[in-house]
Write a protein that holds these residues in place. Structure first.
Motif, PDB file in Angstrom:
ATOM      1  N   ASP A  52      19.706  51.029 -11.963  1.00 37.91           N
ATOM      2  CA  ASP A  52      18.264  50.906 -12.121  1.00 37.91           C
ATOM      3  C   ASP A  52      17.715  49.714 -11.343  1.00 37.91           C
ATOM      4  OD1 ASP A  52      19.242  48.789 -13.602  1.00 37.91           O
ATOM      5  OD2 ASP A  52      18.790  49.686 -15.556  1.00 37.91           O
ATOM      6  N   ALA A  87      20.497  52.443  -6.002  1.00 36.78           N
ATOM      7  CA  ALA A  87      19.802  52.067  -7.229  1.00 36.78           C
ATOM      8  C   ALA A  87      18.299  52.142  -7.003  1.00 36.78           C
ATOM      9  CB  ALA A  87      20.196  50.655  -7.654  1.00 36.78           C
ATOM     10  N   HIS A  91      14.771  54.038 -12.928  1.00 35.87           N
ATOM     11  CA  HIS A  91      15.698  55.119 -13.206  1.00 35.87           C
ATOM     12  C   HIS A  91      16.388  54.975 -14.559  1.00 35.87           C
ATOM     13  CE1 HIS A  91      16.569  57.350  -9.174  1.00 35.87           C
ATOM     14  NE2 HIS A  91      15.300  57.397  -9.533  1.00 35.87           N
ATOM     15  N   VAL A  96      20.122  58.462 -12.763  1.00 35.20           N
ATOM     16  CA  VAL A  96      21.285  57.913 -12.064  1.00 35.20           C
ATOM     17  C   VAL A  96      22.357  58.987 -11.904  1.00 35.20           C
ATOM     18  CG1 VAL A  96      23.112  56.171 -12.118  1.00 35.20           C
ATOM     19  CG2 VAL A  96      20.807  55.569 -12.876  1.00 35.20           C
ATOM     20  N   THR A 113      28.003  49.642 -12.438  1.00 37.30           N
ATOM     21  CA  THR A 113      26.801  50.314 -12.939  1.00 37.30           C
ATOM     22  C   THR A 113      25.918  49.361 -13.746  1.00 37.30           C
ATOM     23  OG1 THR A 113      27.879  51.058 -14.984  1.00 37.30           O
ATOM     24  CG2 THR A 113      28.004  52.530 -13.079  1.00 37.30           C
ATOM     25  N   VAL A 115      22.510  50.324 -16.146  1.00 43.40           N
ATOM     26  CA  VAL A 115      21.530  51.318 -16.580  1.00 43.40           C
ATOM     27  C   VAL A 115      21.338  51.209 -18.091  1.00 43.40           C
ATOM     28  CG1 VAL A 115      23.261  53.133 -16.888  1.00 43.40           C
ATOM     29  CG2 VAL A 115      20.893  53.756 -16.416  1.00 43.40           C
TER      30      VAL A 115
END
Length: 236
Positions: A52, A87, A91, A96, A113, A115
């Motif tokens: 994100d 990214a 999101h 994703v 990652t 998110v």
């Protein structure tokens, strides 16, 4: 159940405060800079960052000062790094997953990652969020065959300067539940580790967030990058 009841009870306040936050919070752009390339000298290492706005580096002006830059800075003297950043600000986990599905299948030694925040703002329950996480990491393993996946924990949104109570408190409860589930899931995976987003520690170290009160600052990205690099060095 308590979280669901609290959410329902606070809906009127959430609507009012949510609209106010959207109206008044400074909107920062994604930082400029290369998102794909090769840098460094030493052992070959391929790294993918997915996620994100925090993964994208919102809060600083250039990728050199963002999460990607922090990781590369830490590792470039010991590794020749092939890197890629995928990214996008705003999101959620579902988006994703779509990004991951649309990417070409290729091997990455490490996948990082970040998110969760946008799932919280959509009031996604920790249980439903975890189902999406399982889908995401299954897709990552199939598509990129990583030797190491490092999942970044969801930040404690109750400590975000941009958020008033009770909105901040409720979002913090969602984050707490998500991190509890994520930690349990990661412990069961042979190729996964996770990093807790310890905003309390950042405050003790006098590290402030970005000027929007919602995203990491250069200093926080630097520390986050150090934590990621330490885990990578332990594996490679």
């Amino acid at each position: 159940m308590l979280l669901k009841i609290s959410t329902i009870a606070l809906i009127p306040a959430l609507i009012v405060q949510g609209n106010a936050v959207k109206k008044n919070t400074l909107r920062l752009a994604e930082p400029a800079g290369k998102r794909q390339g090769r840098v460094g000298t030493g052992k070959a290492l391929s790294v993918l960052i997915l996620g994100d706005s925090a993964a994208a580096g919102v809060g600083v002006e250039t990728q050199e000062d963002a999460l990607l830059g922090a990781v590369l800075q830490q590792l470039k003297d010991g590794y020749e790094i092939q890197y890629q950043l995928e990214a996008t600000s705003g999101h959620s986990t579902g988006q994703v997953i779509k990004t991951t599905k649309n990417m070409l299948a290729q091997h990455f030694d490490v996948v990082i990652t970040s998110v969760g925040v946008n799932d919280i703002t959509k009031l996604t329950s920790p249980k439903d969020w975890m189902k999406k996480q399982q889908q995401l990491y299954a897709e990552i393993n199939q598509k990129f065959t990583p030797e190491l996946i490092i999942a970044s924990g969801v930040p404690p949104m109750n400590m975000f300067p941009a958020l008033p109570n009770p909105l901040a408190w409720l979002f913090g409860q969602y984050a707490k539940g998500m991190n509890k589930n994520l930690a349990k899931f990661v412990q069961q995976q042979a190729n996964m580790q996770w990093i807790e987003y310890d905003l309390q520690r950042f405050k003790i170290l006098n590290l402030e967030m970005a000027k929007d009160g919602f995203h990491p600052s250069k200093e926080i990205y630097t520390l986050w990058g150090q934590q990621l690099a330490d885990k990578i060095r332990q594996m490679f």
